[in-house]
Write an enzyme that holds these catalytic residues in place. Structure first.
Site, PDB file in Angstrom:
ATOM      1  N   ARG A   1      75.760  31.458  11.149  1.00 33.96           N
ATOM      2  CA  ARG A   1      75.445  30.043  11.014  1.00 33.96           C
ATOM      3  C   ARG A   1      73.978  29.862  10.670  1.00 33.96           C
ATOM      4  O   ARG A   1      73.107  30.468  11.304  1.00 33.96           O
ATOM      5  CB  ARG A   1      75.751  29.374  12.361  1.00 33.96           C
ATOM      6  CG  ARG A   1      75.812  27.876  12.337  1.00 33.96           C
ATOM      7  CD  ARG A   1      77.210  27.435  12.074  1.00 33.96           C
ATOM      8  NE  ARG A   1      77.365  26.004  12.131  1.00 33.96           N
ATOM      9  CZ  ARG A   1      78.178  25.370  12.965  1.00 33.96           C
ATOM     10  NH1 ARG A   1      78.908  26.042  13.823  1.00 33.96           N
ATOM     11  NH2 ARG A   1      78.286  24.053  12.931  1.00 33.96           N
TER      12      ARG A   1
ATOM     13  N   GLU B   1      88.654  24.188   4.816  1.00 37.33           N
ATOM     14  CA  GLU B   1      87.582  24.966   4.164  1.00 37.33           C
ATOM     15  C   GLU B   1      87.726  26.435   4.492  1.00 37.33           C
ATOM     16  O   GLU B   1      88.334  26.795   5.500  1.00 37.33           O
ATOM     17  CB  GLU B   1      86.212  24.461   4.653  1.00 37.33           C
ATOM     18  CG  GLU B   1      85.925  23.044   4.233  1.00 37.33           C
ATOM     19  CD  GLU B   1      84.590  22.533   4.775  1.00 37.33           C
ATOM     20  OE1 GLU B   1      83.982  23.217   5.620  1.00 37.33           O
ATOM     21  OE2 GLU B   1      84.183  21.447   4.354  1.00 37.33           O
TER      22      GLU B   1
ATOM     23  N   PHE C   1      78.417  23.445   4.513  1.00 37.80           N
ATOM     24  CA  PHE C   1      79.623  22.699   4.876  1.00 37.80           C
ATOM     25  C   PHE C   1      79.359  21.399   5.623  1.00 37.80           C
ATOM     26  O   PHE C   1      80.275  20.652   5.924  1.00 37.80           O
ATOM     27  CB  PHE C   1      80.617  23.582   5.639  1.00 37.80           C
ATOM     28  CG  PHE C   1      80.041  24.251   6.868  1.00 37.80           C
ATOM     29  CD1 PHE C   1      79.790  23.526   8.013  1.00 37.80           C
ATOM     30  CD2 PHE C   1      79.770  25.609   6.859  1.00 37.80           C
ATOM     31  CE1 PHE C   1      79.284  24.139   9.142  1.00 37.80           C
ATOM     32  CE2 PHE C   1      79.255  26.240   7.987  1.00 37.80           C
ATOM     33  CZ  PHE C   1      79.009  25.498   9.127  1.00 37.80           C
TER      34      PHE C   1
ATOM     35  N   LYS D   1      86.700  29.707   6.193  1.00 34.92           N
ATOM     36  CA  LYS D   1      85.858  30.077   7.329  1.00 34.92           C
ATOM     37  C   LYS D   1      85.157  31.365   6.928  1.00 34.92           C
ATOM     38  O   LYS D   1      85.759  32.443   6.911  1.00 34.92           O
ATOM     39  CB  LYS D   1      86.677  30.291   8.602  1.00 34.92           C
ATOM     40  CG  LYS D   1      85.822  30.657   9.814  1.00 34.92           C
ATOM     41  CD  LYS D   1      86.673  30.794  11.053  1.00 34.92           C
ATOM     42  CE  LYS D   1      85.921  30.989  12.352  1.00 34.92           C
ATOM     43  NZ  LYS D   1      84.679  31.695  12.367  1.00 34.92           N
TER      44      LYS D   1
ATOM     45  N   ARG E   1      82.176  21.762  21.507  1.00 37.71           N
ATOM     46  CA  ARG E   1      83.319  22.463  20.898  1.00 37.71           C
ATOM     47  C   ARG E   1      84.393  21.405  20.745  1.00 37.71           C
ATOM     48  O   ARG E   1      85.025  21.006  21.709  1.00 37.71           O
ATOM     49  CB  ARG E   1      83.768  23.609  21.796  1.00 37.71           C
ATOM     50  CG  ARG E   1      84.609  24.637  21.067  1.00 37.71           C
ATOM     51  CD  ARG E   1      84.843  25.878  21.908  1.00 37.71           C
ATOM     52  NE  ARG E   1      83.770  26.864  21.833  1.00 37.71           N
ATOM     53  CZ  ARG E   1      83.578  27.706  20.819  1.00 37.71           C
ATOM     54  NH1 ARG E   1      84.377  27.685  19.782  1.00 37.71           N
ATOM     55  NH2 ARG E   1      82.570  28.562  20.845  1.00 37.71           N
TER      56      ARG E   1
ATOM     57  N   ARG F   1      72.167  29.603  15.132  1.00 39.48           N
ATOM     58  CA  ARG F   1      72.798  28.768  16.163  1.00 39.48           C
ATOM     59  C   ARG F   1      72.159  28.966  17.529  1.00 39.48           C
ATOM     60  O   ARG F   1      72.373  28.190  18.442  1.00 39.48           O
ATOM     61  CB  ARG F   1      74.297  29.056  16.220  1.00 39.48           C
ATOM     62  CG  ARG F   1      74.623  30.456  16.623  1.00 39.48           C
ATOM     63  CD  ARG F   1      76.092  30.721  16.493  1.00 39.48           C
ATOM     64  NE  ARG F   1      76.797  30.419  17.730  1.00 39.48           N
ATOM     65  CZ  ARG F   1      78.114  30.495  17.852  1.00 39.48           C
ATOM     66  NH1 ARG F   1      78.858  30.810  16.814  1.00 39.48           N
ATOM     67  NH2 ARG F   1      78.702  30.250  18.988  1.00 39.48           N
TER      68      ARG F   1
ATOM     69  N   GLU G   1      76.911  28.441   6.417  1.00 38.74           N
ATOM     70  CA  GLU G   1      77.169  29.826   6.830  1.00 38.74           C
ATOM     71  C   GLU G   1      76.569  30.738   5.753  1.00 38.74           C
ATOM     72  O   GLU G   1      76.895  30.589   4.566  1.00 38.74           O
ATOM     73  CB  GLU G   1      78.687  30.041   6.951  1.00 38.74           C
ATOM     74  CG  GLU G   1      79.098  31.386   7.485  1.00 38.74           C
ATOM     75  CD  GLU G   1      79.188  31.449   9.019  1.00 38.74           C
ATOM     76  OE1 GLU G   1      78.755  30.496   9.712  1.00 38.74           O
ATOM     77  OE2 GLU G   1      79.672  32.461   9.521  1.00 38.74           O
TER      78      GLU G   1
HETATM   79  P1  ATP Z   1      84.193  33.076  15.749  1.00 33.31           P
HETATM   80  O1  ATP Z   1      83.775  34.214  16.628  1.00 33.31           O
HETATM   81  O2  ATP Z   1      85.670  32.915  15.598  1.00 33.31           O
HETATM   82  O3  ATP Z   1      83.444  33.023  14.467  1.00 33.31           O
HETATM   83  P2  ATP Z   1      82.397  31.346  16.838  1.00 33.31           P
HETATM   84  O4  ATP Z   1      82.255  31.348  18.316  1.00 33.31           O
HETATM   85  O5  ATP Z   1      81.422  32.110  16.037  1.00 33.31           O
HETATM   86  O6  ATP Z   1      83.847  31.811  16.506  1.00 33.31           O
HETATM   87  P3  ATP Z   1      83.438  28.831  16.259  1.00 33.31           P
HETATM   88  O7  ATP Z   1      82.890  27.486  16.441  1.00 33.31           O
HETATM   89  O8  ATP Z   1      84.558  29.182  17.126  1.00 33.31           O
HETATM   90  O9  ATP Z   1      82.282  29.873  16.356  1.00 33.31           O
HETATM   91  O10 ATP Z   1      83.901  28.980  14.741  1.00 33.31           O
HETATM   92  C1  ATP Z   1      83.171  28.306  13.820  1.00 33.31           C
HETATM   93  C2  ATP Z   1      82.141  29.201  13.197  1.00 33.31           C
HETATM   94  O11 ATP Z   1      82.605  29.572  11.928  1.00 33.31           O
HETATM   95  C3  ATP Z   1      80.888  28.404  12.946  1.00 33.31           C
HETATM   96  O12 ATP Z   1      79.998  28.580  14.006  1.00 33.31           O
HETATM   97  C4  ATP Z   1      80.344  28.946  11.654  1.00 33.31           C
HETATM   98  O13 ATP Z   1      79.377  29.936  11.950  1.00 33.31           O
HETATM   99  C5  ATP Z   1      81.527  29.599  11.002  1.00 33.31           C
HETATM  100  N1  ATP Z   1      81.976  28.923   9.776  1.00 33.31           N
HETATM  101  C6  ATP Z   1      82.275  29.561   8.620  1.00 33.31           C
HETATM  102  N2  ATP Z   1      82.688  28.730   7.680  1.00 33.31           N
HETATM  103  C7  ATP Z   1      82.667  27.485   8.208  1.00 33.31           C
HETATM  104  C8  ATP Z   1      82.996  26.199   7.705  1.00 33.31           C
HETATM  105  N3  ATP Z   1      83.442  26.021   6.470  1.00 33.31           N
HETATM  106  N4  ATP Z   1      82.840  25.152   8.543  1.00 33.31           N
HETATM  107  C9  ATP Z   1      82.393  25.329   9.810  1.00 33.31           C
HETATM  108  N5  ATP Z   1      82.078  26.523  10.336  1.00 33.31           N
HETATM  109  C10 ATP Z   1      82.207  27.607   9.549  1.00 33.31           C
END
Ligand code: ATP
Length: 575
Positions: A259, A252, A345, A254, A421, A274, A304
């Protein structure tokens, strides 16, 4: 329960640095904890309500100083002076209350846990005229009948800085120890699951007390009660991602937004970040989209929210819309200027049934059935299901072209694990030189910047000890002039205003700041350095955005920094 008993426990726990001993002491306490006193567990975590409840004490140092002054009959300046010398307002209260008790010859305290909770819980609800006085009198009432030790812990609780070294995981381990004889590992896992679903340590305590693992499974998701989200691990490249999640898998976009968890029951829609913060009021348009385009009596969607430009229809970066998360006024104007599209998602709950244990494939299919995709309002996150590395690579490139961060790889049979995680959901994004760090200190500027902080100490978290370790000083990227008009970025005086209530210690021009504020920064290079206690220094760190959607525990860790340093060594300058 008498508050003094809880204070004794605080002392015993902070008296040992050993985690196992802390767990043992706590387990004994939990075994004896009566049902009527169970809310003491909130205080043990330095809170007054369950994690899912948004209400926080939110008291400033200044107000605490006034309350200490009033209840001990000490002039304000003297309290401030003591604070500068001792560096801990809790200890200041302990000292001054002790002095007062000696002079009045009273050593008696009748403060109960219930009374402390009762008074502290009134604080966040106070609004309007006379609020400050009412707050001071609620605190003064407690301090006036408290022993010196109780005063110490009341003040530290007020300032959300208990300093006894208890984390949620310590209570989790102690619950397992207190109530389960065998299979500690299983018990710890089940207790953690129950905490992640309910975000209420007292509810979990009640279930754990029954001593049966299957009772813990009865902790259910509830609509309207926020849940911790599932997080992703990092993959280096497409090959590694496929290896980890298996073929075929879902890939998917990102999205580069924040969130948003969407709860719906009947006609009511509630939105959470979150961090479990309720942001329903800030996004009225999302409520409309959900009502109009998503079918079902009740559900919880994971998504998101991404900003886009109304004219060009291009996606914009998180930095643009971050201000919408906290904004309490001009909501309609902001909604117009900074529109968001919701990219759904995942789904965790549907029409009375929790879907956490259902395979991702089923969950993602259900989203397609119940959410009608409506571009620039609410859509299904863009997805392909494939085993083909070439197709995956094209999709990744397309995501970057569309201004998104990268892609997510998802195992099709995996369950949803709140708060974890997981290794079955992986993110791939281009090697950036960016980190989310916590501000733990600052320095006052000179000349036209005097009165404001002009440089900021950045820290990452050491996941082993929970401590924040310094990694650099940042001054660039912050604006000279107020950003109230543009809404983008932050100025020195605005950041100073945000940080001032979080000062824990001042000496000369430098201050220590409670780790609360997360900032996204970019940098040129990570270098080993003896100057900072993380062992690393960032070259040219530059502020890019505040991260109000992240709590300090979501910031990058020392381990992340070490890994980024390792990669940089391999890929870049050192050949
Ligand atoms: P980063 O700083 O890289 O965004 P993070 O700490 O915010 O990382 P991670 O769990 O590492 O969070 O990366 C997943 C994040 O990406 C999710 O918390 C969400 O907010 C975002 N996201 C965007 N698109 C998607 C998707 N299709 N599926 C899941 N998460 C997604």
């Amino acid at each position: 329960m008498k508050y003094s008993k809880l204070c004794e426990l605080y002392d015993n726990i902070s008296g040992t640095p050993k985690r196992l001993e802390k767990t043992d002491i706590l387990a004994k306490f939990l075994k004896e904890l009566a049902d009527s006193d169970k809310e003491a567990l909130y205080l043990l975590l330095g809170e007054i309500y369950a994690d899912y409840d948004e209400k926080r004490i939110g008291i400033s140092n200044q107000l605490v100083i006034k309350a200490i002054a009033k209840s001990t009959g000490t002039p304000n300046e003297k309290v401030v002076h003591e604070w500068k010398v001792i560096g801990d307002l809790g200890k200041v209260a302990e000292k001054l209350v002790s002095k007062k008790k000696q002079s009045t010859l009273s050593s008696h305290s009748e403060v109960t846990v219930q009374k402390v909770l009762e008074n502290l819980r009134k604080l966040p609800d106070l609004e309007g005229k006379g609020t400050v006085e009412k707050k001071i009198s609620l605190i003064t009432e407690l301090l006036s009948s408290a022993s010196p030790k109780e005063a110490l812990y009341i003040i530290r609780t007020l300032l959300s800085d208990l300093r006894i070294g208890i984390k949620e995981s310590t209570i989790r381990d102690a619950l397992a120890k207190a109530f389960f004889k065998e299979s500690k590992k299983d018990a710890i896992r089940e207790i953690q699951d129950a905490i992640d679903k309910s975000n209420d340590i007292v509810e979990v305590f009640e279930m754990t007390k029954k001593g049966k693992l299957k009772d813990l499974k009865k902790v259910h998701l509830e609509i309207g009660k926020p849940i911790k989200v599932m997080l992703a691990q990092k993959a280096k490249n497409i090959k590694e991602a496929f290896e980890a999640v298996g073929k075929p898998c879902a890939i998917e976009y990102k999205y580069d937004g924040f969130r948003m968890l969407i709860h719906k029951k009947g006609n009511e829609v509630i939105l959470f970040t979150r961090r479990l913060e309720n942001v329903t009021k800030q996004f009225p348009e999302v409520i409309d989209y959900v009502k109009k385009y998503a079918r079902g009596d009740s559900f919880i969607l994971d998504s998101e929210a991404v900003g886009f430009n109304r004219q060009t229809k291009q996606y914009t970066s998180f930095q643009n819309i971050s201000q919408r998360i906290r904004r309490k006024y001009d909501i309609e104007k902001l909604q117009d200027e900074l529109p968001v599209e919701v990219n759904v998602f995942d789904i965790l709950y549907y029409n009375g049934e929790a879907l956490l244990d259902k395979p991702f494939k089923e969950r993602t299919e259900l989203i397609r059935k119940i959410v009608k995709s409506s571009p620039y309002k609410i859509i299904h996150a863009k997805q392909i299901i494939t085993s083909d590395e070439k197709k995956a690579n094209e999709f990744y490139k397309q995501a970057l072209k569309d201004n998104q961060e990268g892609v997510m790889f998802k195992n099709l049979t995996a369950i949803y694990q709140p708060g974890k995680r997981v290794g079955h959901m992986l993110k791939i994004k281009p090697e950036g030189r960016d980190l989310d760090l916590v501000i733990t200190g600052a320095e006052y500027g000179t000349g036209k910047r005097s009165g404001w902080f002009s440089s900021f100490i950045l820290s990452c978290k050491d996941e082993k000890t929970g401590k924040y370790l310094e990694i650099g000083k940042m001054g660039t990227g912050v604006k000279e002039k107020s950003t109230a008009q543009s809404g983008i970025g932050i100025s020195f005086n605005e950041l100073t205003e945000k940080l001032k209530p979080l000062i824990t210690k001042e000496s000369g021009k430098t201050v220590e700041i409670k780790p609360k504020i997360v900032v996204a920064i970019t940098y040129q290079e990570i270098q080993p350095s003896p100057n900072y206690n993380s062992g690393f220094a960032l070259r040219f760190p530059r502020f890019t955005a505040l991260r109000p959607d992240k709590s300090p525990s979501d910031a990058n860790t020392l381990d992340n920094v070490k890994k980024d340093f390792g990669r940089q060594k391999r890929n870049w300058r050192y050949g």
